[in-house]
Scaffold this active site. Structure first.
Site, PDB file in Angstrom:
ATOM      1  N   CYS A  95     -43.522  14.745  17.965  1.00 39.37           N
ATOM      2  CA  CYS A  95     -41.979  15.202  17.557  1.00 39.37           C
ATOM      3  C   CYS A  95     -41.462  13.873  16.644  1.00 39.37           C
ATOM      4  O   CYS A  95     -40.609  14.475  15.894  1.00 39.37           O
ATOM      5  CB  CYS A  95     -41.442  15.407  18.859  1.00 39.37           C
ATOM      6  SG  CYS A  95     -41.762  16.815  20.141  1.00 39.37           S
ATOM      7  N   HIS A 147     -41.888  24.514  20.992  1.00 40.73           N
ATOM      8  CA  HIS A 147     -42.223  24.308  19.800  1.00 40.73           C
ATOM      9  C   HIS A 147     -43.891  24.295  19.682  1.00 40.73           C
ATOM     10  O   HIS A 147     -44.433  23.910  20.751  1.00 40.73           O
ATOM     11  CB  HIS A 147     -41.872  22.634  19.052  1.00 40.73           C
ATOM     12  CG  HIS A 147     -40.671  22.658  18.770  1.00 40.73           C
ATOM     13  ND1 HIS A 147     -39.924  21.578  18.797  1.00 40.73           N
ATOM     14  CD2 HIS A 147     -39.802  23.573  17.792  1.00 40.73           C
ATOM     15  CE1 HIS A 147     -38.833  21.523  18.168  1.00 40.73           C
ATOM     16  NE2 HIS A 147     -38.662  23.142  17.435  1.00 40.73           N
TER      17      HIS A 147
END
Ligand code: ARG
Length: 258
Positions: A251, A157
């Site tokens: 996250c 990511h």
């Protein structure tokens, strides 16, 4: 944020995850509480979404959506294991009075791959978010979206390899990006903080800055030093148990931009 009440490492969708080794949920909850307290200590308001059974990665709220100027661009997950999180997060927004909500047609993992600065949204692709989602987000949000290509599966990511320091500058690990994307980053951010492989390997780039204070993995010592040198307050947090699923402070955090 989403309390890790159902957190576990029971499948592997990134190289950090080892279902054989698992993870300790009690420790993860304690560490997550520490992160939440860090935000509250800095004066930020934390809203919670109810964790759902059977969704062990739901703690990673960043992936749930992208919110810019009060517009909510919904997530559409790449892996079936996390698919149900998309509608769950979207429902949180509609239940909480957000009416400019867009259910995405293209695969995208929210703020995992979209990071917002003052004049531009940086968008990752290569592992999770489809490049088509970059155009879809740009059209819905009315903000320019810049595509960056990720090439190292450990940094699957964008938010594992880069974080905004404020509205104008970023910190990043060049090794996570394609040659062309590294050039784009050098061009856009000549004064960026460049992190090394050691800082990246403890998910040091998965940090959250409000422009003054940076909430960052306790182990990312080199990066912390450089941030202090540049005048940032550093707030170290220990999230080693959540890192077993491939996640860090960012996250666990979906930033809601009004
Ligand atoms: N296990 C999760 C996954 O692989 C971790 C997500 C981390 N979130 C993030 N924003 N990088 O999807």
């Amino acid at each position: 944020m989403c309390r890790p009440d159902h957190f576990a490492v029971e499948y592997a969708i990134n190289p950090w995850m080892d279902p054989g080794a698992g993870a300790d949920r009690e420790v993860a909850i304690r560490q997550w509480e520490g992160l939440k307290s860090a935000y509250e200590g800095l004066g930020h308001r934390v809203s919670l979404i109810d964790p759902l059974e059977g969704l062990p990665d739901m703690v990673f709220a960043a992936n749930g959506a992208l919110v810019v100027g009060g517009r909510v661009y919904g997530a559409r997950f790449a892996h079936p294991e996390r698919a149900a999180e998309g509608p769950a997060y979207l429902r949180w927004f509609t239940d909480n009075g957000y009416d400019r909500v867009h259910a995405a047609a293209s695969v995208n993992e929210g703020e995992g791959d979209f990071l917002t600065l003052d004049h531009v949204v940086l968008a990752g692709t290569g592992f999770r978010t489809d490049v088509a989602a970059h155009a879809e987000a740009q059209e819905f949000l009315g903000r320019p979206v810049v595509t960056l290509r990720l090439v190292d599966p450990r940094f699957y990511h964008l938010d594992t390899a880069l974080f905004p320091l404020d509205g104008r500058n970023v910190a990043y690990f060049p090794g996570a990006f394609s040659a062309g994307s590294r050039e784009v980053l050098r061009h856009l951010f000549p004064d960026a903080v460049i992190a090394d492989a050691d800082d990246a390997a403890v998910l040091g780039l998965n940090a959250v800055s409000d422009g003054t204070s940076v909430v960052i993995s306790a182990e990312a010592s080199g990066l912390q030093l450089e941030l202090k040198r540049r005048g940032f307050e550093v707030v170290p947090v220990e999230l080693s148990e959540l890192r077993k699923a491939g996640g860090g402070p960012k996250c666990c955090t979906l930033e809601i931009r009004g």
